[in-house]
Design a protein around this motif. Structure first.
Motif, mmCIF file in Angstrom:
data_model
loop_
_atom_site.group_PDB
_atom_site.id
_atom_site.type_symbol
_atom_site.label_atom_id
_atom_site.label_comp_id
_atom_site.label_asym_id
_atom_site.label_seq_id
_atom_site.Cartn_x
_atom_site.Cartn_y
_atom_site.Cartn_z
ATOM 1 N N CYS A 141 0.856 -1.372 -0.039
ATOM 2 C CA CYS A 141 -0.083 -0.181 -0.120
ATOM 3 C C CYS A 141 0.867 1.435 -0.001
ATOM 4 O O CYS A 141 2.154 1.254 0.725
ATOM 5 N N ARG A 142 0.193 2.337 -0.453
ATOM 6 C CA ARG A 142 1.022 3.615 -0.628
ATOM 7 C C ARG A 142 0.850 4.232 0.606
ATOM 8 O O ARG A 142 1.623 5.293 1.200
ATOM 9 N N ASP A 143 -0.395 4.459 1.328
ATOM 10 C CA ASP A 143 -0.570 4.961 2.679
ATOM 11 C C ASP A 143 -1.645 4.485 3.483
ATOM 12 O O ASP A 143 -2.141 3.180 3.354
ATOM 13 N N GLY A 144 -1.922 4.971 4.867
ATOM 14 C CA GLY A 144 -2.696 4.205 5.507
ATOM 15 C C GLY A 144 -4.293 4.378 5.342
ATOM 16 O O GLY A 144 -5.193 3.479 6.024
ATOM 17 N N SER A 145 -4.555 4.673 4.227
ATOM 18 C CA SER A 145 -6.217 4.931 3.702
ATOM 19 C C SER A 145 -6.246 3.913 3.003
ATOM 20 O O SER A 145 -7.617 3.623 2.707
ATOM 21 N N GLU A 146 -5.380 2.966 2.389
ATOM 22 C CA GLU A 146 -5.840 1.981 1.168
ATOM 23 C C GLU A 146 -6.586 0.881 1.920
ATOM 24 O O GLU A 146 -7.031 0.169 1.198
ATOM 25 N N GLU A 168 1.587 -3.415 9.883
ATOM 26 C CA GLU A 168 2.131 -2.122 9.995
ATOM 27 C C GLU A 168 3.344 -2.134 10.592
ATOM 28 O O GLU A 168 3.711 -2.856 11.745
ATOM 29 N N ASP A 194 -0.745 2.996 10.066
ATOM 30 C CA ASP A 194 0.326 3.657 9.581
ATOM 31 C C ASP A 194 0.664 3.695 8.328
ATOM 32 O O ASP A 194 0.391 2.697 7.481
ATOM 33 N N ASP A 195 1.089 4.697 7.548
ATOM 34 C CA ASP A 195 1.394 4.548 6.219
ATOM 35 C C ASP A 195 2.330 3.611 5.768
ATOM 36 O O ASP A 195 2.289 3.115 4.475
#
Length: 401
Positions: A141-146, A168, A194-195
């Motif tokens: 993933c690119r960031d924590g929203s994905e 994470e 976490d991102d």
């Protein structure tokens, strides 16, 4: 010389001696700010944050005078900067010192065999392409929203029962694992992810098929290349890994979806006149995680694709074109052939006499292969069984010189 050093969330403490030696002798180190912050005071090199766009950083490293070091996350050769630098600079100029990858760490935590686990990177792929009809994958993933976005994609594809684990800060002091299902996370996703994370997915239900799909796997209004014809059409199109197909007169998008299923990183552009069918193509593509871009009618939609010395601009150059409908549209076949690069393949199927005349004319001028397929189905005739014929299909295939 370019030295690419992989580092984990545990920072310098987890580095192999050879990696530590390289960082201690470095004069300039490129990396993201997060990676550079993992270095301790024993590393005296000048620290340069990786620029944006990404390619600018690659060129800066390539053009550096003397030895230069690059800090990368985990294994730089797994969807990482190591492979990018080798493509740009050549293997003789790049030395890679890998760390344990996040994929290996995730599989170790879950008890999964790495060789049985697919790796999907969202650094280059759209979240909708993570859909699989079974098996297991580690999604970078690119960031924590994905993770929440992935859960929604899976639910929309009918895979709400899929098991998900977000992992994470793997290997670091703040490592954390959280389990759930796609259905649960689409409603109440894990908070404060976490991102630096990967998501492990076990796809459920598992209904994988390696052959061409049955007809009822697609939503359609009758405009569907039937299973048996899809099999021979895919054989004629001969997809190779990473190639792009233009599916013209796409109907339900069945050929585009099968093309994408056939090999690694295969993608398609579907051209379809009817708005409802375009929506249906998008839905079918999402169901199978197929990388299909849907556009309007051909050849009008080709206006965005301009042939130049460097290829086709506006729409990526196709390796192959399939025409499943609209053969009698003025200029359609010529437009497809014009935009097909040298060595590209074109396959056209038709069931009407008028379209067959068009194919015969082009076959007489350009050669290729002309075939006719006739299929029969066994159906009840009273208390017995008889053969009911499907409409014969004429197929022309040609390779552009």
């Amino acid at each position: 010389m370019i030295f690419v050093v992989g580092i984990g969330a545990d920072g310098m403490a987890g580095l192999a001696p050879a990696s530590c030696t390289e960082l201690h002798r470095a004069t300039v180190i490129y990396g993201s700010q997060r990676q550079l912050d993992l270095l301790d005071v024993s590393v005296s090199a000048e620290r340069k944050e990786w620029g944006r766009p990404f390619v600018d950083g690659l060129y800066a490293v390539r053009d550096f005078d003397g030895d230069v070091h690059v800090l990368a996350s985990g294994d730089p050769m797994l969807h990482g900067v190591g492979a990018s630098l080798i493509r740009l600079c050549g293997p003789d100029r790049v030395t890679v010192l890998p760390h344990v990858s996040s994929v290996t760490l995730a599989c170790a935590r879950l008890g999964w065999s790495v060789q049985d686990t697919e790796v999907i990177s969202l650094m280059t792929a759209h979240p909708r392409t993570i859909v699989r009809r079974g098996g297991q994958a580690i999604v970078l993933c690119r960031d924590g929203s994905e993770p929440a976005e992935l859960a929604t994609v899976l639910v929309e594809a009918g895979l709400g029962g899929s098991q998900m684990t977000v992992l994470e800060q793997l290997g670091g002091p703040a490592e954390r694992l959280r389990d759930g299902t796609a259905q649960d996370w689409s409603v109440a996703p894990p908070l404060s992810v976490d991102d630096l994370n990967v998501v492990a997915v076990r796809y459920l239900p598992d209904d994988r098929l390696l052959s061409v799909l049955p007809d009822d796997a697609f939503a359609h209004d009758g405009q569907l290349t039937k299973q048996s014809m899809r099999a021979v059409t895919l054989a004629a199109l001969a997809p190779r890994p990473g190639e792009l197909l233009w599916d013209v007169g796409s109907g339900s998008g069945s050929i585009a979806v099968e093309w994408c299923r056939s090999g690694s990183d295969c993608a398609a552009v579907a051209f379809e006149r009817d708005e409802q069918r375009r929506a249906r193509i998008a839905s079918n593509a999402m169901r199978f995680g197929a990388n299909v871009e849907v556009r309007g009618a051909a050849p009008e939609a080709f206006a965005e694709a301009v042939l130049t010395d460097g290829g086709v601009t506006g729409v990526q150059t196709p390796a192959a074109v399939f025409i499943g409908g609209g053969l009698t549209t003025p200029g359609l076949l010529d437009s497809c052939l014009q935009r097909l690069p040298s060595g590209g393949r074109l396959v056209a199927n038709t069931v009407t006499a008028e379209s067959e005349v068009v194919l015969l004319q082009y076959y007489s001028k350009l050669g290729g292969q002309l075939r006719r397929f006739q299929h029969y189905r066994g159906e009840a005739v009273g208390g017995f069984t008889g053969w009911r014929p499907a409409m014969p299909v004429t197929q022309w295939s040609v390779r552009k010189p």
